[in-house]
Design an enzyme around this catalytic site. Structure first.
Site, mmCIF file in Angstrom:
data_model
loop_
_atom_site.group_PDB
_atom_site.id
_atom_site.type_symbol
_atom_site.label_atom_id
_atom_site.label_comp_id
_atom_site.label_asym_id
_atom_site.label_seq_id
_atom_site.Cartn_x
_atom_site.Cartn_y
_atom_site.Cartn_z
ATOM 1 N N THR A 114 0.897 -1.193 -0.115
ATOM 2 C CA THR A 114 -0.066 0.150 -0.016
ATOM 3 C C THR A 114 0.899 1.327 0.043
ATOM 4 O OG1 THR A 114 -1.700 -1.017 1.289
ATOM 5 C CG2 THR A 114 -1.902 1.190 1.066
ATOM 6 N N LYS A 189 -7.765 0.744 -2.873
ATOM 7 C CA LYS A 189 -7.256 0.225 -1.472
ATOM 8 C C LYS A 189 -7.153 1.417 -0.614
ATOM 9 C CE LYS A 189 -5.329 -2.268 1.625
ATOM 10 N NZ LYS A 189 -3.950 -3.001 1.564
#
Length: 312
Positions: A114, A189
């Site tokens: 991420t 995300k």
């Protein structure tokens, strides 16, 4: 910052053809932490090549048949699809600096970390002269999903790159979705995790109220997990393709009106209970004030009608 490698000269006629036309070959996996190690384990039977800065992290996968590499460049030299699951933007950049000069044209590098969406876009631009495809493919489902092979993966990148990644990603994920161009996977995300961690803050608020009202917290937790498993939790309300206000003729309008009526009633009752026990519940007040708009409906309750915060 690691120096950016200089792109190789265009392929000459004596060099191998672009690997887009070649069989997939071995799969590379770099970063074998809590998430990366179980994800890579699902690939161990397909000529897996692994690298981690900690030799002890590679040993269990070597025991399953993977080959340990000496660094990112060695992984890149032998693999046409490479997964990265490292800690942050800086580590992704460092690993990419080793991959780019060593990888063959047509290689796909999938970034599962991420990171900032802009980082994925910038790396794709940097990789373009090498004819290397970048996909940002962060995952959702935690360590448990990685172990079970039931992760969700949100992929940003070119259609053909997504098509090549879909099957190997399916060894450790049971939901593989193309979200759009490079950067779209990361943006998805971040939105997903906004919901996740905001809900954690709401959990803490609900627990404070429950505790003050004499509710056993662990039993309440069992109820939450049970009912969310049945209803789908917050995801069950994510039915619209746009956040614009709903047209009254939309089939969802009546459904959302019912949700709003229940939500306003229950939030108002919870706020009354909080006031009774002297518990501050700012997230619940905000939810009551914004619920209608969030559901695509005109407001039916104004802030002045909301239960007052404790002490006002």
């Amino acid at each position: 910052m690691t120096a950016v490698p200089t792109p190789r000269e265009p392929a000459q006629s004596h060099e191998p053809p672009d690997s887009r036309d070649e069989p997939p070959g071995p799969y590379g996996f770099i970063g074998l932490g809590q998430m990366g190690a179980p994800m890579a384990a699902h690939l161990a039977g397909r000529g897996l090549v692994v690298y981690d800065a900690r030799p002890e992290a590679m040993a269990p996968l070597v025991d399953k048949g993977a080959r340990a590499a000496a660094g990112p460049a060695e992984v890149a030299a032998g693999c046409r699809i490479i997964s990265l699951m490292v800690r942050d933007d800086a580590q992704v950049e460092e690993v990419m600096a080793g991959i780019l000069p060593a990888a063959a044209p047509g290689t796909i590098v999938a970034i599962h970390s991420t990171i900032h969406a802009a980082t994925a876009v910038r790396l794709a631009e940097r990789a373009s002269p090498y004819r290397i495809d970048i996909v940002d493919a962060p995952v959702s489902g935690g360590f448990m999903g990685a172990q079970a092979g039931t992760l969700a993966v949100m992929v940003g990148g070119a259609e053909d790159a997504f098509a090549r990644c879909r099957e190997p990603f399916g060894t450790w994920a049971d939901l593989v979705l193309h979200m759009g161009p490079v950067g779209a996977g990361t943006r998805a995300k971040l939105a997903r995790n906004l919901l996740h961690f905001t809900a954690f803050a709401a959990v803490a608020e609900a627990q404070r109220l429950a505790e003050a009202a004499g509710v056993p917290l662990r039993r309440l937790a069992r109820v939450v997990r049970h009912s969310d498993a049945v209803t789908g939790g917050p995801g069950s309300i994510m039915l619209r393709s746009t956040t614009a206000p709903l047209d009254p003729g939309d089939p969802l309008y009546g459904i959302m009106e019912n949700v709003l009526a229940l939500g306003e009633k229950d939030l108002s009752l919870a706020l009354d209970l909080a006031a009774e026990h002297g518990v501050d519940t700012p997230l619940a007040r905000l939810a009551l004030d914004r619920l209608a708009e969030g559901l695509g409906l005109p407001p039916r309750i104004s802030p002045s009608d909301s239960p007052r915060r404790h002490g006002e």
